[in-house]
Write an enzyme that holds these catalytic residues in place. Structure first.
Site, mmCIF file in Angstrom:
data_model
loop_
_atom_site.group_PDB
_atom_site.id
_atom_site.type_symbol
_atom_site.label_atom_id
_atom_site.label_comp_id
_atom_site.label_asym_id
_atom_site.label_seq_id
_atom_site.Cartn_x
_atom_site.Cartn_y
_atom_site.Cartn_z
ATOM 1 N N GLU A 38 10.823 0.736 0.460
ATOM 2 C CA GLU A 38 9.793 0.382 -0.442
ATOM 3 C C GLU A 38 10.668 -0.798 -1.132
ATOM 4 O O GLU A 38 10.053 -1.603 -1.703
ATOM 5 C CB GLU A 38 9.451 1.776 -1.138
ATOM 6 C CG GLU A 38 8.416 2.240 -0.275
ATOM 7 C CD GLU A 38 7.991 3.510 -0.964
ATOM 8 O OE1 GLU A 38 6.772 4.253 -0.692
ATOM 9 O OE2 GLU A 38 8.614 4.246 -1.639
ATOM 10 N N GLY A 70 8.677 9.745 -3.579
ATOM 11 C CA GLY A 70 8.221 11.332 -3.259
ATOM 12 C C GLY A 70 7.685 11.421 -1.810
ATOM 13 O O GLY A 70 7.835 12.466 -1.114
ATOM 14 N N GLY A 71 7.446 10.173 -1.154
ATOM 15 C CA GLY A 71 6.913 10.120 0.328
ATOM 16 C C GLY A 71 8.201 9.909 1.208
ATOM 17 O O GLY A 71 8.235 9.939 2.416
ATOM 18 N N ALA A 93 3.193 4.997 -6.825
ATOM 19 C CA ALA A 93 4.081 5.402 -7.482
ATOM 20 C C ALA A 93 4.062 6.864 -7.839
ATOM 21 O O ALA A 93 2.976 7.342 -7.937
ATOM 22 C CB ALA A 93 4.365 4.586 -8.937
ATOM 23 N N SER A 119 -0.100 8.597 -0.127
ATOM 24 C CA SER A 119 -1.477 8.821 0.048
ATOM 25 C C SER A 119 -2.302 7.889 -0.664
ATOM 26 O O SER A 119 -3.467 7.202 -0.315
ATOM 27 C CB SER A 119 -2.028 10.282 -0.831
ATOM 28 O OG SER A 119 -1.620 10.226 -2.132
#
Length: 260
Positions: free
Chosen positions: A111, A104-105, A91, A35
């Protein structure tokens, strides 16, 4: 609109705005996932449109690539880029040494590869992401689907001797099925509560058969930009040992807040 955003989203907005201002014409830029990173992509798209900023973006996920193209950023692969001038990403947690938990994504593998290929890595976050010790956020590890239960068992055995507080492991799910990463792998979330030695745990996890990568980002982050809901922005540079603060005006921007 900024006035309609939650306090957390306002903090993410200003952190991403400050990071977007660091990007210069001609740069090859790693674009994070999540996000906060989505705000960054929108800010960069705004600069491409209004300033004629010319950059090449290397997204860390398919959804980031889709958003980048929608806002007018030229998208290339990491193989095409070779190396990157800067990567900007969010992060899930960061500590005072700028060690991170990410994933988390679900894009932790891409990444980390993109971060490792970058001359500079900048993390953008709201203040709630800062912790004294990593581990409150579940640590993701990406594992191949073949024999994933055996991989989980091996990780459970590893955690018995690790400097952690909890040892519960869950398979990440999505709509009743195992979550799949962009590489078609599963994610195990490790509920550790506290990680005493992040570097040691990261190395040990990556030695487990079946583990592709873990969400501990150690010695990869150069700067963290922390946003606050009142528009304040704090920048910490781990290499220079400096901390600076300024303020971003929360001004309405139709391009950023359109439903794209």
């Amino acid at each position: 609109m900024p006035g309609e955003l939650s306090p957390i989203d306002k903090a993410k907005f200003v952190a991403a705005k400050r990071a977007a201002d660091m990007v210069e014409d001609g740069m090859r830029v790693g674009l994070g996932t999540g996000s906060t990173a989505a705000w960054l992509v929108r800010h960069l798209g705004d600069r491409v449109r209004d300033e004629g900023l010319r950059i090449k973006g290397v997204p860390t996920s398919a959804r980031t690539a889709q958003l980048a193209r929608q806002v007018g950023i030229e998208v290339i692969t990491l193989d095409e880029a070779g190396t990157l001038n800067i990567t900007i990403d969010g992060a899930d947690e960061f500590d005072r040494d700028l060690n991170l938990i990410k994933g988390g994504g679900g894009a932790l593998l891409h990444e980390k590869i993109v971060a490792a290929a970058s001359e500079e890595v900048v993390v953008i976050a709201d203040a709630a992401k800062e912790v004294g010790t990593l581990g409150a956020f579940p640590l993701p590890i990406e594992v191949i689907p073949f024999g994933w239960t055996t991989t989980q068992m091996l990780v459970e055995e590893l955690l018995v001797a690790a400097d952690v507080m909890g040892r519960r492991i869950t398979l990440r799910m999505n709509a009743g099925k195992p979550f799949l990463t962009d590489e078609g792998n599963h994610i195990l979330d490790l509920h550790l509560s506290r990680i005493g030695n992040a570097r040691q745990l990261a190395m040990a996890l990556n030695q487990m058969p079946g583990v592709v990568e873990n969400g501990l980002f150690v010695d990869l982050c150069d700067k963290v930009i922390i946003g606050y809901s009142d528009g304040r922005v704090e920048t910490r540079d781990i290499n220079e040992g400096t901390v600076s603060e300024d303020r971003i005006d929360l001004v309405e921007n139709d391009n950023l807040f359109s439903d794209i």
